[in-house]
Write a protein that holds these residues in place. Structure first.
Motif, PDB file in Angstrom:
ATOM      1  N   PHE A 468       0.847  -1.196   0.000  1.00 55.85           N
ATOM      2  CA  PHE A 468       0.000   0.000   0.000  1.00 55.85           C
ATOM      3  C   PHE A 468       0.883   1.246   0.000  1.00 55.85           C
ATOM      4  O   PHE A 468       2.078   1.202   0.289  1.00 55.85           O
ATOM      5  N   ASP A 469       0.268   2.381  -0.323  1.00 52.72           N
ATOM      6  CA  ASP A 469       0.853   3.708  -0.105  1.00 52.72           C
ATOM      7  C   ASP A 469      -0.197   4.552   0.586  1.00 52.72           C
ATOM      8  O   ASP A 469      -1.413   4.398   0.334  1.00 52.72           O
ATOM      9  N   LEU A 470       0.248   5.450   1.436  1.00 52.74           N
ATOM     10  CA  LEU A 470      -0.692   6.164   2.304  1.00 52.74           C
ATOM     11  C   LEU A 470      -0.399   7.659   2.290  1.00 52.74           C
ATOM     12  O   LEU A 470       0.764   8.077   2.321  1.00 52.74           O
ATOM     13  N   LYS A 471      -1.477   8.447   2.222  1.00 47.46           N
ATOM     14  CA  LYS A 471      -1.394   9.903   2.390  1.00 47.46           C
ATOM     15  C   LYS A 471      -2.342  10.303   3.513  1.00 47.46           C
ATOM     16  O   LYS A 471      -3.514   9.896   3.513  1.00 47.46           O
ATOM     17  N   LEU A 472      -1.837  11.088   4.449  1.00 46.80           N
ATOM     18  CA  LEU A 472      -2.671  11.556   5.555  1.00 46.80           C
ATOM     19  C   LEU A 472      -3.329  12.868   5.141  1.00 46.80           C
ATOM     20  O   LEU A 472      -2.658  13.885   4.958  1.00 46.80           O
ATOM     21  N   LEU A 473      -4.657  12.841   4.942  1.00 41.56           N
ATOM     22  CA  LEU A 473      -5.383  14.049   4.539  1.00 41.56           C
ATOM     23  C   LEU A 473      -5.617  14.975   5.729  1.00 41.56           C
ATOM     24  O   LEU A 473      -5.708  16.190   5.571  1.00 41.56           O
ATOM     25  N   SER A 474      -5.760  14.369   6.911  1.00 41.11           N
ATOM     26  CA  SER A 474      -5.887  15.116   8.167  1.00 41.11           C
ATOM     27  C   SER A 474      -5.539  14.150   9.294  1.00 41.11           C
ATOM     28  O   SER A 474      -5.217  12.980   9.045  1.00 41.11           O
ATOM     29  N   ASN A 475      -5.611  14.618  10.522  1.00 43.47           N
ATOM     30  CA  ASN A 475      -5.354  13.727  11.658  1.00 43.47           C
ATOM     31  C   ASN A 475      -6.397  12.615  11.760  1.00 43.47           C
ATOM     32  O   ASN A 475      -6.171  11.603  12.421  1.00 43.47           O
ATOM     33  N   TYR A 476      -7.526  12.815  11.080  1.00 48.95           N
ATOM     34  CA  TYR A 476      -8.658  11.891  11.219  1.00 48.95           C
ATOM     35  C   TYR A 476      -8.868  11.029   9.968  1.00 48.95           C
ATOM     36  O   TYR A 476      -9.597  10.038  10.020  1.00 48.95           O
ATOM     37  N   THR A 477      -8.279  11.438   8.835  1.00 47.12           N
ATOM     38  CA  THR A 477      -8.584  10.793   7.551  1.00 47.12           C
ATOM     39  C   THR A 477      -7.316  10.423   6.798  1.00 47.12           C
ATOM     40  O   THR A 477      -6.406  11.253   6.641  1.00 47.12           O
ATOM     41  N   ALA A 478      -7.251   9.168   6.308  1.00 44.71           N
ATOM     42  CA  ALA A 478      -6.118   8.696   5.502  1.00 44.71           C
ATOM     43  C   ALA A 478      -6.606   8.235   4.139  1.00 44.71           C
ATOM     44  O   ALA A 478      -7.657   7.590   4.024  1.00 44.71           O
ATOM     45  N   LEU A 479      -5.865   8.593   3.109  1.00 43.65           N
ATOM     46  CA  LEU A 479      -6.117   8.109   1.754  1.00 43.65           C
ATOM     47  C   LEU A 479      -5.103   7.002   1.480  1.00 43.65           C
ATOM     48  O   LEU A 479      -3.896   7.217   1.578  1.00 43.65           O
ATOM     49  N   VAL A 480      -5.597   5.815   1.142  1.00 47.59           N
ATOM     50  CA  VAL A 480      -4.720   4.654   0.952  1.00 47.59           C
ATOM     51  C   VAL A 480      -4.901   4.108  -0.466  1.00 47.59           C
ATOM     52  O   VAL A 480      -6.027   3.939  -0.939  1.00 47.59           O
ATOM     53  N   ALA A 481      -3.768   3.849  -1.138  1.00 51.31           N
ATOM     54  CA  ALA A 481      -3.782   3.267  -2.490  1.00 51.31           C
ATOM     55  C   ALA A 481      -3.263   1.838  -2.430  1.00 51.31           C
ATOM     56  O   ALA A 481      -2.289   1.542  -1.723  1.00 51.31           O
ATOM     57  N   PHE A 482      -3.931   0.958  -3.169  1.00 52.07           N
ATOM     58  CA  PHE A 482      -3.544  -0.452  -3.231  1.00 52.07           C
ATOM     59  C   PHE A 482      -3.217  -0.830  -4.675  1.00 52.07           C
ATOM     60  O   PHE A 482      -3.746  -0.217  -5.613  1.00 52.07           O
ATOM     61  N   PRO A 483      -2.357  -1.828  -4.896  1.00 56.80           N
ATOM     62  CA  PRO A 483      -2.041  -2.251  -6.267  1.00 56.80           C
ATOM     63  C   PRO A 483      -3.231  -2.890  -6.968  1.00 56.80           C
ATOM     64  O   PRO A 483      -3.277  -2.964  -8.194  1.00 56.80           O
ATOM     65  N   PHE A 484      -4.200  -3.372  -6.194  1.00 56.63           N
ATOM     66  CA  PHE A 484      -5.434  -3.932  -6.743  1.00 56.63           C
ATOM     67  C   PHE A 484      -6.514  -3.783  -5.673  1.00 56.63           C
ATOM     68  O   PHE A 484      -6.224  -3.522  -4.509  1.00 56.63           O
ATOM     69  N   MET A 485      -7.748  -3.906  -6.093  1.00 58.64           N
ATOM     70  CA  MET A 485      -8.843  -3.798  -5.132  1.00 58.64           C
ATOM     71  C   MET A 485      -9.609  -5.115  -5.090  1.00 58.64           C
ATOM     72  O   MET A 485      -9.938  -5.684  -6.120  1.00 58.64           O
ATOM     73  N   HIS A 486      -9.866  -5.573  -3.875  1.00 59.39           N
ATOM     74  CA  HIS A 486     -10.571  -6.829  -3.677  1.00 59.39           C
ATOM     75  C   HIS A 486     -11.466  -6.671  -2.457  1.00 59.39           C
ATOM     76  O   HIS A 486     -11.125  -5.962  -1.495  1.00 59.39           O
ATOM     77  N   SER A 487     -12.611  -7.344  -2.489  1.00 57.75           N
ATOM     78  CA  SER A 487     -13.544  -7.244  -1.360  1.00 57.75           C
ATOM     79  C   SER A 487     -12.904  -7.705  -0.055  1.00 57.75           C
ATOM     80  O   SER A 487     -13.260  -7.240   1.030  1.00 57.75           O
ATOM     81  N   ARG A 488     -11.906  -8.604  -0.175  1.00 61.51           N
ATOM     82  CA  ARG A 488     -11.224  -9.101   1.022  1.00 61.51           C
ATOM     83  C   ARG A 488     -10.518  -7.964   1.755  1.00 61.51           C
ATOM     84  O   ARG A 488     -10.485  -7.928   2.995  1.00 61.51           O
ATOM     85  N   ILE A 489      -9.939  -7.017   0.993  1.00 61.95           N
ATOM     86  CA  ILE A 489      -9.232  -5.891   1.596  1.00 61.95           C
ATOM     87  C   ILE A 489     -10.198  -5.030   2.412  1.00 61.95           C
ATOM     88  O   ILE A 489      -9.941  -4.688   3.571  1.00 61.95           O
ATOM     89  N   ILE A 490     -11.340  -4.713   1.793  1.00 66.09           N
ATOM     90  CA  ILE A 490     -12.335  -3.870   2.474  1.00 66.09           C
ATOM     91  C   ILE A 490     -12.896  -4.586   3.697  1.00 66.09           C
ATOM     92  O   ILE A 490     -13.060  -3.998   4.772  1.00 66.09           O
ATOM     93  N   TYR A 491     -13.155  -5.880   3.545  1.00 56.38           N
ATOM     94  CA  TYR A 491     -13.728  -6.667   4.652  1.00 56.38           C
ATOM     95  C   TYR A 491     -12.804  -6.666   5.870  1.00 56.38           C
ATOM     96  O   TYR A 491     -13.238  -6.463   7.004  1.00 56.38           O
ATOM     97  N   LYS A 492     -11.507  -6.875   5.642  1.00 60.69           N
ATOM     98  CA  LYS A 492     -10.555  -6.921   6.753  1.00 60.69           C
ATOM     99  C   LYS A 492     -10.413  -5.562   7.426  1.00 60.69           C
ATOM    100  O   LYS A 492     -10.281  -5.463   8.653  1.00 60.69           O
ATOM    101  N   LEU A 493     -10.419  -4.498   6.617  1.00 64.48           N
ATOM    102  CA  LEU A 493     -10.255  -3.157   7.193  1.00 64.48           C
ATOM    103  C   LEU A 493     -11.482  -2.717   7.978  1.00 64.48           C
ATOM    104  O   LEU A 493     -11.372  -1.995   8.978  1.00 64.48           O
ATOM    105  N   LYS A 494     -12.658  -3.160   7.541  1.00 65.12           N
ATOM    106  CA  LYS A 494     -13.909  -2.710   8.176  1.00 65.12           C
ATOM    107  C   LYS A 494     -14.076  -3.237   9.597  1.00 65.12           C
ATOM    108  O   LYS A 494     -14.923  -2.735  10.345  1.00 65.12           O
ATOM    109  N   THR A 495     -13.278  -4.234   9.967  1.00 63.99           N
ATOM    110  CA  THR A 495     -13.372  -4.734  11.347  1.00 63.99           C
ATOM    111  C   THR A 495     -12.871  -3.704  12.345  1.00 63.99           C
ATOM    112  O   THR A 495     -13.311  -3.686  13.505  1.00 63.99           O
TER     113      THR A 495
END
Length: 534
Positions: A468-495
């Motif tokens: 991943f690569d990460l940009k901090l938009l604020s102290n509360y919000t991060a923008l994260v880029a992935f080489p590919f997108m998969h439902s597994r990624i979102i599922y794990k993060l949502k926990t």
């Protein structure tokens, strides 16, 4: 594999030139003076194509190709066989008038090449020179001057070191000339070839000192004949001087002559992970790379035929072949081993490649540009046959396709170069830059009220999932880029986090801005109305 230095360049040039003209495609490989620096400006998944090109452009600006491998594949349609000849050219810049080139060497790169038996003596003493486009135009312009030779040799610093040797040879030939009869010949052997223009310099000064001679150049030296002076002598000498100029230009062009030939014929070029190779080929042998990617696309389109990257083709082959195949990775050696001796052999066993004039070594000779160019072309042939076979929904290995059919099956990969750590892993030399943001996610802490992100914990959690690569938009919000997108990624993060697609986040943000702007207008209008009523 034939190693080419200035000592055998011109004797083998007609054979190489003829093979290039007959070739179906040409595969390339390079050895560099240094490796690119990916520390000061690292690649990022947030890079646009333009940003990635500029990073690559900066990185290759001080890298020099010191060995160029060219494998030439000629297709025999009658026997459906590729006849291959491969060459390694030791190449290095030459001093040009009063200017010197600066070549940067990286210690680790030199040590690596030494480990693989790179011959630095051949590089420095017997390299094949070249001219850039700008240098070629400059010397052609200077050659229009009648005093070109005198000015050129006077201003060229490198000839001062051989002046003493030159005077000795002039003395020897002068002594022969004084006692020789008309029509008598002598042979002047030129030992070594560390300066391609040296033999031209020798001929010029011999003609200048001894006007009434004829000089016939061979690869061993000079045949000199004493002739009678007459009214045609001046015209003859003038013609000889013009031929010397042309000869000098050809010797200075060196490897650039073959590169220009490949360019004019628009032969397909094949490389493995070859983005750097194509950029360096353009920057070193043609003209400095343009500042923006669009101009580079135009340059490639005008100067090269179709380009194919076997690093990208192997991804397609991996996708379509049996998942049970044992294929460790996508390096050149791994692909070659899989296709030649591994399980991939059964898919393209009827595609024959015949080496011309050489035998393949028992063990792979990696990091020798000529052999790597051969391995690249070998993998290309085998993989396009596999891709064509599977596209026809058959794994029948006895079917033989025409070259046109094979190349048409990989149209999807034409002029696309592999680049690491990017959204698509592709540097497209034809398409416009449409930056894909579908692999971006907005991550915030869960809960009704905003809570500052624990950056250390977030990075740890992301590492457990994928790159991943990460940009901090604020102290509360991060923008994260992935080489590919998969439902597994979102599922794990949502926990542990609140996760939403970046495009939806932007849309909500715009809607909030519109609503906020509308409320501000309404508030202002109400205030004005109240004021007017007073």
């Amino acid at each position: 594999m034939c190693e080419i230095t200035c000592e055998n360049f011109y004797s083998t040039l007609p054979v190489i030139e003829d093979a290039i003209k007959k070739s179906a495609f040409i595969s390339l490989d390079m050895e560099f003076s240094k490796l690119y620096d990916n520390v000061s400006k690292p690649f990022s998944l947030f890079d646009t194509t333009e940003e990635r090109y500029k990073k690559l452009r900066q990185q290759v600006s001080d890298i020099t190709c010191i060995q160029l491998g060219i494998a030439i594949y000629v297709y025999d349609a009658d026997h459906r066989t590729f006849n291959m000849s491969t060459y390694s050219f030791y190449t290095y810049p030459q001093t040009f008038y009063k200017s010197d080139s600066v070549v940067n060497f990286q210690t680790s790169c030199v040590e690596f090449l030494c480990k693989h038996n790179f011959d630095f003596n051949k590089l420095f003493h017997s390299r094949v020179p070249y001219l850039t486009n700008e240098q070629e135009l400059k010397i052609k312009s200077e050659m229009l001057d009648e005093l070109f030779f005198d000015k050129y040799f006077e201003t060229n610093l490198k000839f001062r070191s051989i002046e003493e040797e030159l005077m000795k040879i002039l003395k020897i030939v002068s002594e022969w000339y004084d006692t020789a009869n008309y029509g008598e010949q002598t042979f002047l052997e030129i030992n070594g070839c560390n300066e391609p223009a040296y033999i031209i310099l020798m001929q010029y000064y011999l003609l200048k000192k001894l006007k009434y001679i004829l000089i016939d150049e061979s690869h061993l030296g000079l045949n000199i004949t004493k002739i009678k002076g007459n009214t045609n002598s001046e015209t003859l000498n003038s013609s000889i001087y013009e031929n010397l100029k042309l000869n000098l230009l050809n010797k200075m062009m060196g490897i650039k002559y073959l590169i220009t030939l490949i360019s004019k014929l628009k032969k397909p070029l094949i490389g493995h992970n070859c983005a750097l190779d194509i950029l360096i080929l353009s920057n070193q042998f043609f003209t400095p790379l343009p500042e923006n990617f669009k101009d580079f696309q135009n340059f490639v389109s005008n100067n090269f035929g179709p380009i194919y990257d076997t690093k990208l083709l192997c991804k397609e082959v991996k996708r379509i072949v049996s998942k049970n195949d044992k294929w460790m990775g996508s390096s050149l050696s791994e692909i070659y081993s899989y296709l030649k001796d591994g399980e991939g052999k059964r898919y393209s066993n009827n595609m024959h490649i015949q080496l011309t004039g050489i035998e393949e070594p028992q063990n792979m000779k990696l990091h020798h540009a000529g052999w790597d160019a051969y391995y690249t072309g070998y993998c290309f042939i085998k993989m396009i046959h596999i891709i064509k076979s599977f596209s026809c929904k058959t794994e029948e290995t006895n079917i033989r396709y025409t070259l046109t059919e094979l190349l048409k099956s990989i149209e999807f990969s034409k002029n696309k170069l592999f680049t690491s750590r990017s959204m698509s892993n592709i540097l497209d030399l034809e398409a416009d830059d449409h930056h894909n943001q579908t692999n971006y996610l907005i991550i915030q802490n869960k809960g009704t009220f905003y809570k500052a992100l624990d950056l250390k914990k977030l990075k740890h959690d992301l590492k457990q999932i994928c790159n991943f690569d990460l940009k901090l938009l604020s102290n509360y919000t991060a923008l994260v880029a992935f080489p590919f997108m998969h439902s597994r990624i979102i599922y794990k993060l949502k926990t542990n986090y609140s996760v939403q697609n970046y495009s939806k986040y932007q849309k909500k943000k715009r809607n909030k801005q519109i609503i906020g702007f509308g409320l501000a207008i309404i508030t202002t209008c109400v205030t004005i109305i109240k004021y007017l009523r007073k």
